[in-house]
Write a protein that holds these residues in place. Structure first.
Motif, PDB file in Angstrom:
ATOM      1  N   MET A 187     -96.877   8.134  73.572  1.00  0.00           N
ATOM      2  CA  MET A 187     -97.904   8.435  72.638  1.00  0.00           C
ATOM      3  C   MET A 187     -97.325   8.297  71.303  1.00  0.00           C
ATOM      4  N   SER A 188     -98.218   7.802  70.353  1.00  0.00           N
ATOM      5  CA  SER A 188     -97.880   7.636  68.758  1.00  0.00           C
ATOM      6  C   SER A 188     -98.909   8.082  67.960  1.00  0.00           C
ATOM      7  N   GLY A 189     -98.571   8.559  66.578  1.00  0.00           N
ATOM      8  CA  GLY A 189     -99.558   9.088  65.884  1.00  0.00           C
ATOM      9  C   GLY A 189     -98.812   8.992  64.444  1.00  0.00           C
ATOM     10  N   LEU A 190     -99.388  10.038  63.650  1.00  0.00           N
ATOM     11  CA  LEU A 190     -98.711  10.280  62.307  1.00  0.00           C
ATOM     12  C   LEU A 190     -98.794  11.612  61.842  1.00  0.00           C
ATOM     13  N   VAL A 191     -98.062  12.135  60.968  1.00  0.00           N
ATOM     14  CA  VAL A 191     -98.345  13.248  60.226  1.00  0.00           C
ATOM     15  C   VAL A 191     -98.534  13.155  58.795  1.00  0.00           C
ATOM     16  N   PRO A 192     -99.817  13.537  58.533  1.00  0.00           N
ATOM     17  CA  PRO A 192    -100.042  13.157  57.246  1.00  0.00           C
ATOM     18  C   PRO A 192     -99.209  14.173  55.944  1.00  0.00           C
ATOM     19  N   CYS A 193     -98.817  13.647  55.169  1.00  0.00           N
ATOM     20  CA  CYS A 193     -98.276  14.461  54.252  1.00  0.00           C
ATOM     21  C   CYS A 193     -99.032  15.792  53.502  1.00  0.00           C
ATOM     22  N   SER A 194    -100.198  15.640  53.587  1.00  0.00           N
ATOM     23  CA  SER A 194    -101.281  16.773  53.112  1.00  0.00           C
ATOM     24  C   SER A 194    -101.219  17.862  54.103  1.00  0.00           C
ATOM     25  N   THR A 195    -100.716  17.518  55.320  1.00  0.00           N
ATOM     26  CA  THR A 195    -100.653  18.623  56.288  1.00  0.00           C
ATOM     27  C   THR A 195     -99.229  19.381  56.338  1.00  0.00           C
ATOM     28  N   MET A 196     -98.457  18.941  55.560  1.00  0.00           N
ATOM     29  CA  MET A 196     -97.085  19.734  55.419  1.00  0.00           C
ATOM     30  C   MET A 196     -97.269  20.839  54.288  1.00  0.00           C
ATOM     31  N   GLU A 197     -97.374  21.885  54.741  1.00  0.00           N
ATOM     32  CA  GLU A 197     -97.719  22.834  53.784  1.00  0.00           C
ATOM     33  C   GLU A 197     -96.510  23.857  53.326  1.00  0.00           C
ATOM     34  N   ASP A 198     -95.294  23.627  53.879  1.00  0.00           N
ATOM     35  CA  ASP A 198     -94.184  24.337  53.282  1.00  0.00           C
ATOM     36  C   ASP A 198     -93.808  23.889  52.135  1.00  0.00           C
ATOM     37  N   ASP A 199     -93.747  22.727  51.827  1.00  0.00           N
ATOM     38  CA  ASP A 199     -93.386  22.337  50.260  1.00  0.00           C
ATOM     39  C   ASP A 199     -94.230  20.942  49.996  1.00  0.00           C
ATOM     40  N   PHE A 200     -93.971  20.627  48.899  1.00  0.00           N
ATOM     41  CA  PHE A 200     -94.689  19.403  48.336  1.00  0.00           C
ATOM     42  C   PHE A 200     -93.539  18.261  48.521  1.00  0.00           C
ATOM     43  N   TYR A 201     -93.864  17.312  49.187  1.00  0.00           N
ATOM     44  CA  TYR A 201     -92.745  15.847  49.475  1.00  0.00           C
ATOM     45  C   TYR A 201     -93.028  14.615  48.853  1.00  0.00           C
ATOM     46  N   VAL A 202     -91.875  14.393  48.339  1.00  0.00           N
ATOM     47  CA  VAL A 202     -91.982  12.970  47.482  1.00  0.00           C
ATOM     48  C   VAL A 202     -91.253  12.001  48.303  1.00  0.00           C
ATOM     49  N   PHE A 203     -91.681  10.665  48.459  1.00  0.00           N
ATOM     50  CA  PHE A 203     -91.327   9.736  49.060  1.00  0.00           C
ATOM     51  C   PHE A 203     -90.311   9.133  48.207  1.00  0.00           C
ATOM     52  N   ASP A 204     -89.172   8.825  48.691  1.00  0.00           N
ATOM     53  CA  ASP A 204     -88.079   8.045  48.081  1.00  0.00           C
ATOM     54  C   ASP A 204     -87.959   6.624  48.834  1.00  0.00           C
ATOM     55  N   ALA A 205     -88.362   5.439  48.050  1.00  0.00           N
ATOM     56  CA  ALA A 205     -88.543   4.469  48.991  1.00  0.00           C
ATOM     57  C   ALA A 205     -87.145   3.830  48.887  1.00  0.00           C
ATOM     58  N   ALA A 206     -86.259   4.053  47.981  1.00  0.00           N
ATOM     59  CA  ALA A 206     -84.887   3.485  48.301  1.00  0.00           C
ATOM     60  C   ALA A 206     -84.186   3.999  49.460  1.00  0.00           C
ATOM     61  N   ARG A 207     -84.476   5.266  49.786  1.00  0.00           N
ATOM     62  CA  ARG A 207     -83.768   5.775  50.902  1.00  0.00           C
ATOM     63  C   ARG A 207     -84.611   5.946  51.992  1.00  0.00           C
ATOM     64  N   ASN A 208     -85.788   5.610  52.235  1.00  0.00           N
ATOM     65  CA  ASN A 208     -86.755   5.638  53.243  1.00  0.00           C
ATOM     66  C   ASN A 208     -86.734   7.271  53.812  1.00  0.00           C
ATOM     67  N   ASN A 209     -87.162   8.138  52.767  1.00  0.00           N
ATOM     68  CA  ASN A 209     -87.095   9.396  53.355  1.00  0.00           C
ATOM     69  C   ASN A 209     -88.018  10.217  52.501  1.00  0.00           C
ATOM     70  N   LEU A 210     -88.344  11.512  52.875  1.00  0.00           N
ATOM     71  CA  LEU A 210     -89.233  12.399  52.014  1.00  0.00           C
ATOM     72  C   LEU A 210     -88.444  13.536  51.757  1.00  0.00           C
ATOM     73  N   VAL A 211     -88.575  13.913  50.320  1.00  0.00           N
ATOM     74  CA  VAL A 211     -87.483  15.009  49.860  1.00  0.00           C
ATOM     75  C   VAL A 211     -88.709  16.265  49.450  1.00  0.00           C
ATOM     76  N   GLY A 212     -88.369  17.296  49.903  1.00  0.00           N
ATOM     77  CA  GLY A 212     -89.374  18.603  49.282  1.00  0.00           C
ATOM     78  C   GLY A 212     -88.731  19.004  47.984  1.00  0.00           C
ATOM     79  N   ARG A 213     -89.734  19.119  47.067  1.00  0.00           N
ATOM     80  CA  ARG A 213     -89.727  19.411  45.865  1.00  0.00           C
ATOM     81  C   ARG A 213     -88.871  20.814  45.480  1.00  0.00           C
ATOM     82  N   ARG A 214     -89.326  21.784  46.339  1.00  0.00           N
ATOM     83  CA  ARG A 214     -88.766  23.155  46.159  1.00  0.00           C
ATOM     84  C   ARG A 214     -87.580  23.356  46.984  1.00  0.00           C
ATOM     85  N   THR A 215     -87.595  23.184  48.201  1.00  0.00           N
ATOM     86  CA  THR A 215     -86.719  23.514  49.059  1.00  0.00           C
ATOM     87  C   THR A 215     -85.475  22.093  49.382  1.00  0.00           C
ATOM     88  N   ARG A 216     -85.787  20.999  48.797  1.00  0.00           N
ATOM     89  CA  ARG A 216     -84.816  19.937  48.705  1.00  0.00           C
ATOM     90  C   ARG A 216     -84.638  19.404  50.581  1.00  0.00           C
TER      91      ARG A 216
END
Length: 100
Positions: A1-30
């Motif tokens: 089964m495949s699907g996705l996790v929308p960034c808007s549903t991740m409520e523990d932090d605000f995540y920013v996409f880093d295109a150079a490293r292909n990752n999401l980084v939380g602003r508050r928690t890192r």
């Protein structure tokens, strides 16, 4: 089964996409979520007409709280007040001279 996790549903932090490293980084928690990381998810929404599944991150168990550290001064055992620390040389007593 495949699907996705929308960034808007991740409520523990605000995540920013880093295109150079292909990752999401939380602003508050890192917290870093990298491409290929294994995550525990729960099914949030299923659209049978579009054949899409939306997930949300499962709540992670919080680590056990460490016991509070007492910041009050504790008295050393009896007789330890006047002993020099290990390896320290004792200084000769200074003579007291009276000033005139």
């Amino acid at each position: 089964m495949s699907g996705l996790v929308p960034c808007s549903t991740m409520e523990d932090d605000f995540y920013v996409f880093d295109a150079a490293r292909n990752n999401l980084v939380g602003r508050r928690t890192r917290r870093m979520i990298r491409l290929g990381d294994k995550l525990t998810v729960q099914v949030a929404k299923v659209d049978t007409f579009k054949k899409q599944v939306d997930f949300r991150l499962a709540e992670e168990p919080k680590p056990a709280a460490r016991p509070a550290v007492s910041r009050s001064f504790t008295r050393p055992p009896a007789g330890r007040w006047n002993k020099p620390p290990r390896g320290a040389q004792s200084r000769p007593a200074q003579s007291r001279r009276r000033r005139r």
